[in-house]
Design a protein around this motif. Structure first.
Motif: not given
Length: 186
Positions: A9-37
């Motif tokens: 996970m990246h917070s807003m202040g970390e790294g070049e790859g930070s996404a807007p609104f504090g969006l976390a980066h992860t392998a989406e296909e590894d998560l169930t719909w509940y885990q994504k929510v």
């Protein structure tokens, strides 16, 4: 199975790859719909706003049902009282008269009402800050974002003032004053 797998996970202040609104980066296909929510609600500013808005809604509805039953108020009066109380505006035009009502409001306000409203206000404030930080990091002018938020606030205040004037029969000056008082009290 764990609620959430280990994710980077990246917070807003970390790294070049930070996404807007504090969006976390992860392998989406590894998560169930509940885990994504859960990940969205837990790790994003927008998710925090949605979660806290739901929490405030539940607190207001639960409180309104209870205080209405205790004080024999209509549901509308109970909703009004709960919102005014938990937002700390407190006009004082309606208040519990019974000991049971006062005890309930005191315990419920400090236990759930005020903390959930504080979380909502804090989360909403973080959204603007996240947008500013993202614009600055990307080399964009943050002045436009500040101007957009100012226009949004003033437009919302004007609309609320007009609706209040229509609903309560106030003149526009009184309506603007009441909206200003409410928005600066929170």
């Amino acid at each position: 199975m764990a609620l959430l797998p280990e994710v980077q996970m990246h917070s807003m202040g970390e790294g070049e790859g930070s996404a807007p609104f504090g969006l976390a980066h992860t392998a989406e296909e590894d998560l169930t719909w509940y885990q994504k929510v859960v990940l969205f609600l837990y790790s994003t500013t927008l998710g925090n706003i949605i979660f806290s808005a739901c929490l405030v809604t539940v607190a207001v509805l639960l409180s309104a049902a209870c205080i209405g039953a205790i004080e024999k108020w209509s549901f509308g009066e109970s909703i009004y009282f709960s919102i005014i109380s938990y937002s700390t505006i407190g006009f004082g035009d309606i208040a519990p008269n019974s000991t049971g009502g006062r005890v309930f409001v005191s315990l419920f306000a400090f236990g759930l009402g005020l903390p959930s409203m504080g979380f909502l206000i804090s989360s909403a404030g973080s959204l603007g800050d996240d947008q500013m930080q993202y614009a600055i990091r990307k080399g964009r002018s943050h002045r436009w974002i500040a101007l957009a938020w100012l226009i949004f606030y003033l437009g919302s205040a004007l609309l609320a003032s007009l609706l209040l004037a229509i609903a309560e029969g106030f003149d526009i000056g009184t309506s603007v004053f009441v909206i200003w008082q409410c928005s600066t009290t929170i």
